[in-house]
Enzyme design. Structure first.
Site, mmCIF file in Angstrom:
data_model
loop_
_atom_site.group_PDB
_atom_site.id
_atom_site.type_symbol
_atom_site.label_atom_id
_atom_site.label_comp_id
_atom_site.label_asym_id
_atom_site.label_seq_id
_atom_site.Cartn_x
_atom_site.Cartn_y
_atom_site.Cartn_z
ATOM 1 N N TYR A 137 0.794 -1.227 0.000
ATOM 2 C CA TYR A 137 0.000 0.000 0.000
ATOM 3 C C TYR A 137 0.828 1.279 0.000
ATOM 4 O O TYR A 137 0.280 2.364 0.056
ATOM 5 C CB TYR A 137 -0.943 0.001 1.214
ATOM 6 C CG TYR A 137 -2.203 -0.788 0.961
ATOM 7 C CD1 TYR A 137 -2.139 -2.138 0.664
ATOM 8 C CD2 TYR A 137 -3.454 -0.182 1.000
ATOM 9 C CE1 TYR A 137 -3.279 -2.870 0.418
ATOM 10 C CE2 TYR A 137 -4.602 -0.900 0.753
ATOM 11 C CZ TYR A 137 -4.505 -2.243 0.457
ATOM 12 O OH TYR A 137 -5.635 -2.965 0.210
ATOM 13 N N LYS A 187 2.511 -15.279 3.728
ATOM 14 C CA LYS A 187 2.762 -16.227 2.640
ATOM 15 C C LYS A 187 4.274 -16.410 2.615
ATOM 16 O O LYS A 187 4.943 -16.069 1.630
ATOM 17 C CB LYS A 187 2.203 -15.640 1.328
ATOM 18 C CG LYS A 187 2.243 -16.569 0.141
ATOM 19 C CD LYS A 187 1.222 -17.684 0.186
ATOM 20 C CE LYS A 187 1.381 -18.586 -1.020
ATOM 21 N NZ LYS A 187 0.547 -19.797 -0.948
ATOM 22 N N ASP A 220 -3.568 -18.042 1.841
ATOM 23 C CA ASP A 220 -4.529 -18.807 1.025
ATOM 24 C C ASP A 220 -5.261 -19.834 1.891
ATOM 25 O O ASP A 220 -6.485 -19.970 1.827
ATOM 26 C CB ASP A 220 -3.850 -19.467 -0.189
ATOM 27 C CG ASP A 220 -2.575 -20.215 0.152
ATOM 28 O OD1 ASP A 220 -2.067 -20.083 1.287
ATOM 29 O OD2 ASP A 220 -2.071 -20.952 -0.724
ATOM 30 N N ASP A 244 -6.500 -6.564 4.166
ATOM 31 C CA ASP A 244 -7.619 -5.999 3.413
ATOM 32 C C ASP A 244 -8.511 -7.123 2.897
ATOM 33 O O ASP A 244 -9.734 -7.085 3.019
ATOM 34 C CB ASP A 244 -7.066 -5.159 2.250
ATOM 35 C CG ASP A 244 -8.156 -4.412 1.504
ATOM 36 O OD1 ASP A 244 -9.208 -4.131 2.110
ATOM 37 O OD2 ASP A 244 -7.960 -4.112 0.313
ATOM 38 N N ASP A 248 -12.537 -8.687 4.490
ATOM 39 C CA ASP A 248 -13.803 -8.750 3.747
ATOM 40 C C ASP A 248 -14.429 -10.129 3.930
ATOM 41 O O ASP A 248 -15.644 -10.266 4.117
ATOM 42 C CB ASP A 248 -13.581 -8.470 2.251
ATOM 43 C CG ASP A 248 -13.793 -6.993 1.900
ATOM 44 O OD1 ASP A 248 -13.562 -6.150 2.788
ATOM 45 O OD2 ASP A 248 -14.179 -6.692 0.747
HETATM 46 C C1 IPM Z 1 -10.659 -0.943 3.404
HETATM 47 C C2 IPM Z 1 -10.835 -0.441 2.009
HETATM 48 C C3 IPM Z 1 -9.685 0.509 1.725
HETATM 49 C C4 IPM Z 1 -8.413 -0.296 1.749
HETATM 50 C C5 IPM Z 1 -9.778 1.362 0.478
HETATM 51 C C6 IPM Z 1 -11.080 2.089 0.368
HETATM 52 C C7 IPM Z 1 -8.621 2.326 0.434
HETATM 53 O O1 IPM Z 1 -10.891 -1.487 1.107
HETATM 54 O O2 IPM Z 1 -10.610 -0.112 4.332
HETATM 55 O O3 IPM Z 1 -10.595 -2.157 3.602
HETATM 56 O O4 IPM Z 1 -8.019 -0.892 0.740
HETATM 57 O O5 IPM Z 1 -7.796 -0.328 2.800
HETATM 58 MG MG MG Z 2 -11.066 -3.382 2.069
#
Ligand code: IPM
Ligand code: MG
Length: 380
Positions: A137, A187, A220, A244, A248
């Site tokens: 990042y 990884k 993974d 990240d 999710d």
């Molecule tokens: C998160 C989002 C952000 C990230 C984006 C919006 C910059 O996906 O906070 O998880 O990638 O960190």
């Molecule tokens: Mg995210």
């Protein structure tokens, strides 16, 4: 009475709606628990950018640095090319304010529908600690021969001992206040340079925390274990990109992006921490009252814990979780109430003691408040 200075960044899409609901809850928490906030509204996001071409500016940095915390909605709009606001504002804020830890609890609250069949709340209660300023990042890299068949794109991942050490140390301390288990997710078999630094740092620091059990899972394999055996995990520490992605997945397991919360923590007190739901601006449903504000409200609760209002944080969590357990659908028209109605419903529960049951199991609110008292949370 303590007063906390809070910057409010509503942003775009459903951001303003979930923040409005969160502020209704914050108002109620203030009167129920006897503290106050001084709120500074900050205009930022797609509309602001299209009008002014401004993203993160030195002036804004200065204004925000004096605040005790930042409550953030969401950013992004189809009118702005992808990446501009994300990199130009969100990542800039995380980096400039050294919000080293991105704390993302993955807890299945009672009564919440999860797509994982047979999963029970007792089996899913972990915290993912995502490194928040480095890795892939950092925005370093280059392209040569762009747009030709010979294009070469190099994207670098930067990992520093200092950067890794501070999140790993935080994770050990968090694990000590929980089930005393820390899992490194990486990884290391392929990304050997970064992997070695991460693993060595974990090994070195573990001598200071002999009471914390160590575990390692490749990223993974994590995508396999996280939904199927979440009980294996207590605190998971991982790099920026892996964090990240797996958060999710964690959000899905705990009932969807509408529920998932996060805290971007500055650990050295040099700048404010920032609190935001994990979801984005969801322009497709903006303005309809379909967004679930609970991810944002739980992020607000983490902000309260971080500010030293631990009791209020626990109460907000309990009220939000109680209402959440009654939602027929996690978001959309099927929720049965609008975003703002949900905020008011949760707010109304705060003034009435004993109106909702306490949240079962561990609570990140108590853990954050406890770590703050131990002096490890960048007090301002
Ligand atoms: C998160 C989002 C952000 C990230 C984006 C919006 C910059 O996906 O906070 O998880 O990638 O960190
Ligand atoms: Mg995210």
């Amino acid at each position: 009475m303590s007063t906390h200075k809070i910057a409010i960044i509503r942003g775009d899409g459903i951001g303003p709606e979930v923040i409005e609901a969160s502020l209704a809850v914050l108002d109620a928490a203030e009167s129920a628990f006897g503290f106050s906030t001084e709120r500074m509204e900050v205009e930022a996001g797609a509309k602001h950018y299209l009008r002014t071409s401004e993203l993160w500016t030195p002036e804004l940095e200065l204004r925000l640095r004096g605040q005790d915390a930042i409550l953030f909605g969401a950013m992004g709009d189809p009118a702005v090319p992808p990446g501009i606001l994300e990199r130009g504002f969100i990542l800039e804020m995380r980096r400039t304010f050294q919000q080293a830890v991105n704390l993302r609890p993955v807890k299945l609250y009672p009564g919440v529908k999860t797509p994982i069949s047979g999963l029970t709340p007792e089996r899913c209660d972990m915290v993912i600690v995502r490194e928040n300023t480095e890795g892939a990042y950092v925005g370093r890299g280059s392209t040569v021969h762009a747009g030709t068949p010979y294009a070469v794109a190099v994207q670098e991942s930067v990992n520093t001992r200092v950067g890794v050490e501070r999140v790993v140390d935080f994770s050990f301390r968090l694990a000590q206040s929980r089930r005393r288990k820390l899992t490194l997710c990486h990884k290391t078999n392929i990304l050997v340079e970064a992997g070695r630094l991460w693993q060595e740092t974990v090994n070195d620091l573990s001598t200071r925390y002999p009471d914390v059990e160590l575990d390692y899972v490749h990223v993974d394999a994590m995508c396999f274990h996280l939904p199927l055996s979440p009980e294996r995990f207590d605190v998971v520490v991982t790099d920026n990109l892996f964090g990240d992605i797996i958060t999710d997945l964690g959000a899905v397991i705990q009932g969807g992006l509408g529920v998932a919360s996060s805290a971007n923590l500055n650990l050295d007190g040099s700048a404010p921490s920032m609190f935001e739901a994990i979801h984005g601006s969801a322009p497709d449903i903006a303005g309809r009252g379909w967004a679930n504000p609970i991810g944002s409200i739980l992020s607000t609760a983490m902000m309260l814990a971080h500010l030293g209002e631990g009791e209020a944080a626990l109460a907000v969590e309990a009220a939000a979780v109680h209402v959440l357990s009654q939602l027929p659908a996690p978001s959309g028209a099927g929720m049965g109430r609008s975003t703002s109605e949900l905020g008011l419903e949760i707010a109304a529960l705060l003034g009435v003691s004993g109106s909702v049951p306490p949240v079962p199991g561990r609570s990140i609110m108590g853990e954050l408040a406890g770590m703050r008292e131990l002096g490890g949370l960048g007090l301002r």
